[in-house]
Design a protein around this motif. Structure first.
Motif, PDB file in Angstrom:
ATOM      1  N   ASN A 106      36.872  38.121  33.106  1.00 35.36           N
ATOM      2  CA  ASN A 106      37.640  38.640  33.570  1.00 35.36           C
ATOM      3  C   ASN A 106      37.690  40.162  34.196  1.00 35.36           C
ATOM      4  O   ASN A 106      38.010  40.651  35.114  1.00 35.36           O
ATOM      5  CB  ASN A 106      39.260  38.316  33.245  1.00 35.36           C
ATOM      6  N   THR A 142      35.137  40.008  36.963  1.00 31.79           N
ATOM      7  CA  THR A 142      35.397  39.740  38.274  1.00 31.79           C
ATOM      8  C   THR A 142      36.695  40.639  38.720  1.00 31.79           C
ATOM      9  O   THR A 142      36.938  40.616  40.066  1.00 31.79           O
ATOM     10  CB  THR A 142      35.872  38.332  38.144  1.00 31.79           C
ATOM     11  N   SER A 143      37.444  41.557  37.939  1.00 30.75           N
ATOM     12  CA  SER A 143      38.536  42.118  38.335  1.00 30.75           C
ATOM     13  C   SER A 143      38.040  43.534  38.607  1.00 30.75           C
ATOM     14  O   SER A 143      38.994  44.161  38.952  1.00 30.75           O
ATOM     15  CB  SER A 143      39.338  42.070  37.452  1.00 30.75           C
TER      16      SER A 143
END
Length: 502
Positions: A345, A348-349
């Protein structure tokens, strides 16, 4: 009845003026493209090459004024060229070949930047920065230096400088390194001395600390290839335009004497030219010690990250012949994911990383396209004719000065690199006798230090300028002084050094 005080209030500007300005900026790239497209093709240049340059110029204007994010501007340019490939990308000879599949070749060119190793190295380095932020390792390193060197204003200036120096090799964004890690720490220091922003008390120590911090960020951005994102873009452009490879170690060695001199003397120069009113304070080391206590012992993830980044640095310096630097960075990213230093995460963030990945890739492709369509070769030929008879040394100095001083026109080191570096390299390559490897090193190692000259010259500049500790007149005055100092150091120390060792 209107009061006298109300009668003197200036009328507010019409709300439409702001919208009109935004509209002009939004349409400006398209207007530039249309203007160039209807301009007669210069003699000796193919029409499709001139039309490609029109789109490239529009993209550069878009990056300078940013009516939309840089990634959107870059992707727009790539899509336009790929769709209208018959008028922009391919020569009549290529189109006449029945075996040449234009749509397929246009798509391959459009996505070619995403396979560039430099683009992936940038992405990997952004993940390193995310690890520093998540584990608090960057904050810890800075606090340790403040704890031991923060009693005196001068040694505190050196602590800030060394903190940036330690983080620089592993942080490709000087905005993340200086603005995101260094600034939040030093912003807490001036109030301990009674130094407040936007106040005469700012000169007690706050102004000095802020100026040292932004200056250190510019120096370290030139000192390491991996310390500034445009450095990596410049490396790709040099390879694309003139076919010269610049390694991490070669870059570091080329700038080493200038970097050491500036790192050692800059806090002292600032101490003389922009002196703090408070020279000694006992509270700063105590504050840093208390902050370190709050952090506690180094966590497992901090230790792992420290090991990983040291391994990456060793691979970049000593193992480039066996493992591609970008692959070394990706290896470390994989290790961080498997050991929990970062989560998927976190990857991807990370919007800044993906945004940079997208527009760096498109810019690499567009810059490669200039060479592909023959524009770079034509420009070099024309420049060679104009500079006929000029000695190689004089030409080197003249082109370098132009490249450095034109940074006044740019609010982005990346836009500066993309717009000017290919042209300057092409002109230099057309001059007989010029030492291109040295010329390339001279240009690319200036990208960091030139950021000091304006309040918008590099990513962290607006952060420190907006801190309230650096008044406008002080920033421009100091920027000019330090900009000249850096320029002379690179010309009279760095240039002879590069010629001697390479």
């Amino acid at each position: 009845m209107i009061k006298d005080s109300e009668q003197n209030v200036s009328p507010a500007p019409p709300p439409t003026s702001g919208r009109a300005k935004k509209t002009i900026i939004f349409l400006l790239p398209a207007l530039i493209a249309l203007l160039l497209l209807v301009t007669p093709v210069p003699e000796g240049l193919s029409p499709h090459a001139w039309h490609f340059f029109a789109i490239f110029a529009a993209v550069i204007v878009g990056l300078i004024f940013e009516p939309l994010p840089g990634a959107v501007i870059g992707l727009t340019g790539i899509v336009v060229v790929a769709i209208f490939n018959q008028w922009l990308l391919f020569s009549p000879e290529q189109l006449a070949d029945p075996q040449f599949k234009t749509a397929n070749q246009a798509f391959k060119w459009a996505v070619s930047g995403f396979s560039n190793s430099t683009v992936w190295l940038i992405f990997g380095a952004f993940m390193f920065a995310a690890g520093y932020d998540k584990t608090n390792l960057g904050r810890r390193l800075a606090l340790i230096l403040v704890k031991f060197l923060g009693r005196r204003s001068l040694t505190l200036g050196y602590a800030i400088t060394f903190a940036d120096l330690l983080l620089a090799p592993f942080t490709p964004s000087n905005t993340a390194r200086s603005g995101g890690t260094i600034y939040p720490i030093i912003a807490n220091l001036p109030p301990l001395y009674g130094s407040k922003p936007n106040d005469p008390s700012a000169r007690k120590i706050g102004s000095y600390l802020m100026w040292v911090a932004i200056t250190a960020a510019c120096i370290t951005s030139s000192m390491f290839l991996s310390a500034l994102a445009p450095n990596l873009l410049a490396l790709a452009l040099v390879k694309s335009v003139v076919g010269i490879d610049i390694t991490w170690g070669k870059w570091f060695l080329a700038f080493l004497p200038v970097g050491i001199l500036l790192i050692v003397t800059m806090p002292l120069l600032a101490y003389w030219l922009y002196p703090p009113q408070v020279k000694v304070n006992e509270q700063v080391p105590k504050w840093a010690a208390s902050e370190l206590k709050k952090l506690g012992r180094m966590s497992r993830n901090e230790i792992l990250l420290l090991c990983f980044v040291c391994c990456a640095l060793l691979m970049w310096i000593f193992a480039a012949a066996w493992i591609e630097p970008a692959m070394a960075a990706l290896l470390v990213v994989v290790l961080m994911l498997w050991t929990g230093v970062l989560s998927w995460n976190d990857i991807t963030s990370n919007k800044p990383a993906w945004n940079t990945f997208a527009w760096f890739a498109t810019l690499v492709a567009l810059a490669d396209g200039l060479a592909r369509v023959g524009f770079i070769r034509w420009l070099g030929q024309e420049a060679g004719l104009m500079l006929t008879g000029i000695s190689p040394t004089v030409a080197t100095v003249m082109l370098f000065l132009a490249f450095y001083l034109l940074h006044y026109l740019f609010a982005s080191s990346t836009a500066h690199t993309t717009a000017l570096l290919p042209a300057i390299l092409t002109i230099g390559a057309a001059i007989p006798g010029i030492d291109m490897p040295i010329f390339c090193l001279l240009l690319v190692t200036s990208l960091g230090i030139m950021g000091i000259i304006t309040p918008y010259g590099t990513g962290p500049s607006p952060i420190y300028y907006g801190s309230g500790y650096l008044p406008t007149k002080d920033y421009w005055r100091l920027g000019s002084i330090f900009g000249v100092i850096f320029l002379l150091a690179l010309l009279f120390i760095g240039y002879p050094w590069m010629k001697m060792i390479f």
